[in-house]
Design an enzyme around this catalytic site. Sequence first.
Site, mmCIF file in Angstrom:
data_model
loop_
_atom_site.group_PDB
_atom_site.id
_atom_site.type_symbol
_atom_site.label_atom_id
_atom_site.label_comp_id
_atom_site.label_asym_id
_atom_site.label_seq_id
_atom_site.Cartn_x
_atom_site.Cartn_y
_atom_site.Cartn_z
ATOM 1 N N HIS A 261 38.048 39.724 30.210
ATOM 2 C CA HIS A 261 38.339 41.052 29.683
ATOM 3 C C HIS A 261 39.066 41.846 30.748
ATOM 4 O O HIS A 261 38.798 41.679 31.937
ATOM 5 C CB HIS A 261 37.042 41.779 29.290
ATOM 6 C CG HIS A 261 37.297 42.945 28.406
ATOM 7 N ND1 HIS A 261 37.558 44.202 28.895
ATOM 8 C CD2 HIS A 261 37.369 43.040 27.051
ATOM 9 C CE1 HIS A 261 37.777 45.018 27.877
ATOM 10 N NE2 HIS A 261 37.669 44.345 26.749
ATOM 11 N N ASP A 314 34.264 38.594 21.241
ATOM 12 C CA ASP A 314 34.797 37.635 20.268
ATOM 13 C C ASP A 314 34.121 36.277 20.332
ATOM 14 O O ASP A 314 34.240 35.483 19.402
ATOM 15 C CB ASP A 314 36.307 37.459 20.488
ATOM 16 C CG ASP A 314 37.070 38.656 19.986
ATOM 17 O OD1 ASP A 314 36.669 39.192 18.942
ATOM 18 O OD2 ASP A 314 38.050 39.054 20.634
HETATM 19 N N1 CMC Z 1 39.786 31.383 30.345
HETATM 20 C C1 CMC Z 1 40.201 30.891 31.545
HETATM 21 N N2 CMC Z 1 40.779 31.657 32.497
HETATM 22 C C2 CMC Z 1 40.938 32.956 32.227
HETATM 23 C C3 CMC Z 1 40.526 33.538 31.027
HETATM 24 C C4 CMC Z 1 39.930 32.686 30.058
HETATM 25 N N3 CMC Z 1 39.539 33.159 28.872
HETATM 26 N N4 CMC Z 1 40.812 34.852 31.020
HETATM 27 C C5 CMC Z 1 41.410 35.093 32.203
HETATM 28 N N5 CMC Z 1 41.484 33.954 32.925
HETATM 29 C C6 CMC Z 1 42.068 33.802 34.261
HETATM 30 C C7 CMC Z 1 43.587 33.783 34.148
HETATM 31 O O1 CMC Z 1 44.069 32.464 33.950
HETATM 32 C C8 CMC Z 1 43.981 34.361 35.481
HETATM 33 O O2 CMC Z 1 43.835 33.340 36.446
HETATM 34 P P1 CMC Z 1 44.865 33.216 37.675
HETATM 35 O O3 CMC Z 1 44.692 34.504 38.416
HETATM 36 O O4 CMC Z 1 44.385 32.015 38.399
HETATM 37 O O5 CMC Z 1 46.225 33.079 37.045
HETATM 38 C C9 CMC Z 1 42.911 35.412 35.758
HETATM 39 O O6 CMC Z 1 41.766 34.993 34.993
HETATM 40 C C10 CMC Z 1 43.290 36.809 35.335
HETATM 41 O O7 CMC Z 1 43.774 36.757 34.002
HETATM 42 P P2 CMC Z 1 44.746 37.854 33.389
HETATM 43 O O8 CMC Z 1 45.373 37.349 32.152
HETATM 44 O O9 CMC Z 1 45.650 38.360 34.472
HETATM 45 O O10 CMC Z 1 43.733 39.011 33.086
HETATM 46 P P3 CMC Z 1 43.898 40.085 31.974
HETATM 47 O O11 CMC Z 1 43.041 41.222 32.347
HETATM 48 O O12 CMC Z 1 45.325 40.391 31.694
HETATM 49 O O13 CMC Z 1 43.329 39.307 30.695
HETATM 50 C C11 CMC Z 1 42.405 38.803 28.635
HETATM 51 C C12 CMC Z 1 42.387 39.768 29.826
HETATM 52 C C13 CMC Z 1 41.358 39.262 27.629
HETATM 53 C C14 CMC Z 1 43.783 38.876 27.962
HETATM 54 C C15 CMC Z 1 42.115 37.361 29.125
HETATM 55 O O14 CMC Z 1 40.852 37.311 29.739
HETATM 56 C C16 CMC Z 1 42.214 36.328 28.018
HETATM 57 O O15 CMC Z 1 43.318 35.863 27.706
HETATM 58 N N6 CMC Z 1 41.056 35.949 27.381
HETATM 59 C C17 CMC Z 1 41.057 35.036 26.284
HETATM 60 C C18 CMC Z 1 41.366 35.801 24.995
HETATM 61 C C19 CMC Z 1 40.188 36.656 24.556
HETATM 62 O O16 CMC Z 1 39.053 36.200 24.545
HETATM 63 N N7 CMC Z 1 40.513 37.914 24.147
HETATM 64 C C20 CMC Z 1 39.517 38.840 23.633
HETATM 65 C C21 CMC Z 1 39.360 40.042 24.504
HETATM 66 S S1 CMC Z 1 37.894 40.994 24.063
HETATM 67 C C22 CMC Z 1 38.303 41.641 22.538
HETATM 68 C C23 CMC Z 1 39.043 42.900 22.658
HETATM 69 O O17 CMC Z 1 38.428 43.895 23.073
HETATM 70 O O18 CMC Z 1 40.253 42.882 22.350
#
Ligand code: CMC
Length: 378
Positions: A261, A314
């Site tokens: 998140h 989710d």
């Molecule tokens: N599985 C594996 N690695 C992850 C995940 C995951 N679900 N989420 C983040 N990471 C890793 C990502 O690969 C990155 O690693 P590195 O620094 O080595 O490249 C690091 O964590 C930071 O990720 P980010 O994408 O820069 O972080 P963000 O804050 O932009 O992402 C997120 C937030 C929700 C988009 C992401 O965690 C994600 O894609 N999660 C899976 C989709 C998901 O479950 N979404 C629902 C969110 S909750 C519902 C809502 O409120 O919308």
Amino acid sequence: MAQQQIELKRGLNGVYFDTTESSDVMPEGRLIYRGYDIHDLASKSTFEEVVYLMMHGALPTRWQLADFDAALKAARKLPPEVIDIIVKVKGAHPMDVLRTAISALSAFDGETETMGKDANIRKGIRLTAQTASIVAAHHRIRQGKPMLEPDPSLSHAGNFLYMLLGEKPDKDTAELMDRDFIVHLDHSSNASSFAARVTASTLADLHGCVVSGIATLKGPLHGGAAEGVMKMALEIGDVSNVESYLAKKHANRERIMGFGHRVYKAEDPRARHLRDGSALLAQKKGQPKWFQILSKVEEQMRPYAQRGICVNVDFWAGSVYYLLGIPEDLFIPIFAVARVPGYVVQVIEQQGRNVLIRPLVQYVGPHDQQYVPIDQRG
Ligand code: CMC
């Protein structure tokens, strides 16, 4: 020309753009709506009461709640023209149908162009009720089943399940859906509410703002993750496959849906309510498999918590909907049913002390290109 030194905040990560009194998401895993802890609201309140709290800023008296509930119930029926449109687009993804139908509703709401908090609350009540009716009506229509009349004896959540699935839910099931709606209602500056606010900041009308929110909610990084989680559980198929499945995903550096998140660096506080719901349904329906698979995934992902990647809302939501017999492409629309009043609240807040949201983006393309007429290009 020398590039100007600019500190970019890509994805607006860590940027505060305004203040809010609606909800607060805290990294340590806490969520409050208007100062009330989400766990109190999820366990003691109802969706109708929480929508009132969010729209008006204070908990209602018994009479205020009765009036509010009556207004919600009175708005459950859809204009026949909107039903005709749903019939015409019934083959599209339910989120696209919902976006289209909400947009069409603006043509039939007598107050579309009336601005101001009171009109937005009245329209917001109608949109809250109509969103549930659209999702239910579309599902019935695409299955070739007759649409059902709303039942005024049922709560918002209970009536939604009834109009969707054609059976009156028992008390536990209606309460579980109600809790699901409460925890999904608002979530500070999430992507879709921000999109609704950007639209609101141009002083566009509420229907347009809600359409922006719904369009943004559809993406797999936001509302679409619950669908991805259930897809994963189905692909895993058996609890004995969890380790090898995750190993393959990790090796391919693929994200595991339902984890991580932008703000929470601990477990998403909404997740526990849906985990409990998933456990309850697994037992009630005599189908423990999905709960077992997801519990094992959660256990295997524990090391990721050290990097702040924990279970989000989710992760468990998908299994709840699946066990209720709801098809996967309705998971995001269900999120939207709960989130539409959240958009309304944020639009009212935005327009209450409006400033146009118009950030800057650094241009890094070429300068001084010479225009060549089309017949002279190679
Ligand atoms: N599985 C594996 N690695 C992850 C995940 C995951 N679900 N989420 C983040 N990471 C890793 C990502 O690969 C990155 O690693 P590195 O620094 O080595 O490249 C690091 O964590 C930071 O990720 P980010 O994408 O820069 O972080 P963000 O804050 O932009 O992402 C997120 C937030 C929700 C988009 C992401 O965690 C994600 O894609 N999660 C899976 C989709 C998901 O479950 N979404 C629902 C969110 S909750 C519902 C809502 O409120 O919308």
